[in-house]
Structures are given as structure tokens and as C-alpha cells.
Write an enzyme that holds these catalytic residues in place. Sequence first.
Site, short mmCIF file in Angstrom:
data_model
loop_
_atom_site.label_atom_id
_atom_site.label_comp_id
_atom_site.label_asym_id
_atom_site.label_seq_id
_atom_site.Cartn_x
_atom_site.Cartn_y
_atom_site.Cartn_z
N GLN A 120 0.81 -1.21 0.00
CA GLN A 120 0.00 0.00 0.00
C GLN A 120 0.85 1.27 0.00
O GLN A 120 0.31 2.38 0.01
CB GLN A 120 -0.92 -0.01 1.22
CG GLN A 120 -1.90 -1.17 1.22
CD GLN A 120 -2.53 -1.42 2.58
OE1 GLN A 120 -2.35 -0.64 3.52
NE2 GLN A 120 -3.27 -2.50 2.69
N HIS A 182 -0.75 -0.17 5.72
CA HIS A 182 -1.30 0.83 6.63
C HIS A 182 -0.41 2.05 6.85
O HIS A 182 0.00 2.35 7.95
CB HIS A 182 -1.65 0.17 7.97
CG HIS A 182 -2.63 -0.94 7.87
ND1 HIS A 182 -3.18 -1.55 8.96
CD2 HIS A 182 -3.17 -1.56 6.79
CE1 HIS A 182 -4.01 -2.51 8.56
NE2 HIS A 182 -4.01 -2.52 7.24
N TYR A 295 -10.80 6.62 19.29
CA TYR A 295 -11.75 5.94 18.40
C TYR A 295 -11.71 4.41 18.53
O TYR A 295 -12.32 3.72 17.73
CB TYR A 295 -11.56 6.46 16.97
CG TYR A 295 -12.10 7.86 16.91
CD1 TYR A 295 -13.40 8.10 16.52
CD2 TYR A 295 -11.36 8.92 17.42
CE1 TYR A 295 -13.94 9.37 16.59
CE2 TYR A 295 -11.89 10.19 17.49
CZ TYR A 295 -13.19 10.42 17.08
OH TYR A 295 -13.73 11.66 17.17
N TYR A 306 -8.96 -11.43 10.16
CA TYR A 306 -8.95 -12.03 8.84
C TYR A 306 -8.96 -13.55 8.92
O TYR A 306 -9.51 -14.23 8.06
CB TYR A 306 -7.73 -11.56 8.05
CG TYR A 306 -7.83 -10.13 7.59
CD1 TYR A 306 -8.77 -9.76 6.64
CD2 TYR A 306 -6.99 -9.16 8.09
CE1 TYR A 306 -8.88 -8.45 6.21
CE2 TYR A 306 -7.07 -7.85 7.67
CZ TYR A 306 -8.02 -7.50 6.73
OH TYR A 306 -8.11 -6.20 6.31
#
Length: 412
Positions: A120, A182, A295, A306
Site C-alpha cells: 500500500q 497501513h 476511536y 482475517y
Amino acid sequence: MNRYGLTLIIGTLLATPLLTGCAADSSESTATSTPTTPSAATDEATAETTVAAEPTVIAQAPTIQQTVLVDGLEHPWGLDWLPDGTMIVTERPGRVRLIRAGQLDPTPIAGVPDVLTTGQGGLLDVSVHPQFADNQWVYFTYAQGDRSANQTRVARARLAEGALSDWQVLFEVNRSKQGGQHFGSRITWLPDNTMLVSLGDGGNPPLELEGALIREQAQNLASHLGKIVRLNDDGSVPADNPFVDTPGANPAIWSYGHRNIQGMMYDPVSDRLWATEHGARGGDELNLVEVGGNYGWPEVTHSREYSGGEITSERSRPGMVDPLIVWTPAIAPSGLLVYQGEAFAPWQGDLFAGGLVSQDVRHIELDDSGAVINETPINIGQRVRDVRQGPDGLIYVLTDESNGRLIRLEPG
């Protein structure tokens, strides 16, 4: 808990097998025209095949004209405008492109240093300084390092005569990690010309850091991983950040307990900061971000492992902020717009969230208090990486493909 005391949990029944949010996002180098199961060789687990709970019915989108302005972009990631109307676009392999009057300049901008392009990672967001006409600063986020040790950086450079100069690294995540997962990351500006930058938690199990799963860093106030940070435009830390006087906390932190935010925008009209973040197996979130808020990730989440099973049995906890929307199955949200234009005047103040797995843009209607009242998909048919409002009040979409597109949405 959020100030509305309610989380909207949305299930979308796809015709294809259920895809996990980050699983799909990890196979960033694979272009697809329909949702497909990613290879087991990607950085994430393969897609799940379980069926969602009873789906929420979402109304059909209104008639919208879609025009492909540019194609041939290689995995574009971020989009912004210069004062003269020129678009500036990042491509994840490490290129910056200019689009003038709807035409893509065939020559990438010179002056971009090497970036880490793996999984990513790569060249990510781009943001033009609010006073660009005076200072020529353009800001970037990108992955730096190698697969054994890397982090997200924030840098700026001056853009003049089609080239970048005076490249300055302003910020670097204070924990190195392994692999290609990430990184985040989006930039948005506040009215005082400070910027907020979202940073991922570092990756999935079995990846560890400091003797624990790396995702636990999202709750560590000494670490930048899994946070939103607030910086001055020169990279220094504002004196009024929420944790400046908290012993052991990093003073740059604005909010924490995030997994991987790839959509974030401040709305100056309502004075609200909105963010969308990837869950694991389901559990993608829309959040209204509060200063200093926690959060929950990974202590409180609707996501699942997963490999199967719960990450935690807790969905809410006093002192932690609940999401306003939870998407299960995942849409893999990336790119977020708060619309304030005239072209779609009835939609002023509404949100538009891109979806990588869902291959659409979600129009999220809000009431005056900021509560979600409806959600409508606008089908794009490719992985949506970014959604922005142009100076003309129209909506622009970048698709994350090897032959990526810039698409304009306008009233049909």
C-alpha cells in the site's frame, strides 16, 4: 460514545463473494473492473466468503452524468488544484502529474525523491497550501524506507515552472515498521493554516512491534501509529494540541485509536472534521473526529480477524467515540468530500466517500446536526481512490487502476 448515541450499521449484499476492506486494498498493483478475490500472496489475508447479515436497502442514485476526462494514470492517489485551475495528481509509483484544461501533461513533474513503492506504500496524498499564490508550497505524504523498516513522511516543496524544488521533510512517523501495510494518509487544512495528517496503525497480525501486535500502537500515545496528527505548515507542533501537556504523550497527536484513515476532510461551514477508515474483515467506519478523541481501535471495533473470530467483543466503551456508520461487508473507503458547491446545491453539507471494494462513491446525506439520514451509491465501476470538489463546483473522482481515470460527476 458519539454525541448521537447511535451507529448506523450498513450491510451491502454483493453479487460476488464478500471482500474484506484492507484485503482488497492491499493488492494495489492489480487493476480490476469488478470486485475480485485478491491473491493470497498479497500483504493482507484473502477475501472472506461469509454472507453479510440482513442487508440495509440503499436507494438508487439520482441521475448523474459521468465524464472520463483523463485516463492513463498509474494508480493515482491524491488530487488538488492550483489557483490557476491546473490539477495536480500523485501516482503511487512516485510521480506527480499536471492536468491543464482537461489535458494530461505527458511529462511528470521533476523534483520528486525516491519513495517506497510496495504493498500500500508509495507517493500518497497531495495538498496545495491555502496561500499557495504567495508561497508556492505543495505538501505530500509518502512511504519512505524499505520493507524491513519504513514509515510515513510528510514533506513540502515549491512548485514553479512545472518543477518541484526545495523539498523539505517536515514530519516522519516515530516508529519504523516492516512490510507494506497501513501508511494512511490524508492531509486536510484547518482555518488557522495548521494541517491534520492521518497515519495508519502499521499493519495486521502477525506483525509485531515492541513485543505486541503492531496494531496496539493505535492506543499508545507515545507513538504516531494509528493517529491523526496536527502540525503547523512548517512541520512544527502547535502549542495548543490536546496532548501537549500529557506526560509521555507525543505532542503532535490530535486523535487516536484509528486503524487506517484514507478519507479525511475538514468542513469549515459546520466546523466538523470527518474521516473514513478501513476496518479489517468488515467494520469500515465513518467518524466525526473530536479533538483528543479515542476511536477505540483495536480495543473496540466491529471488525473481525482475517483468520476468523473476534478481535474484541466490545463494540462501544465509555470514553471512546463510536462511529456514525459501520460498513460490513467492507467498502474499503478512500477519499472523502464534504460538498459545498452550487452545481449540486441540494447536497450542500453532504458527504461523498469513495469505495475501493464497492467501486462506487457513497453519497451520505446529513441533517443539520451532522447525523446520517441516508446513503446512496453512485456506481463508478472501478476502485475509487479519491473524491474531490473542483473550483467549478463539480465532483471529481480518481480511480485506482493501472490505467486509472479522472472522472467528473455533474448533473445529468
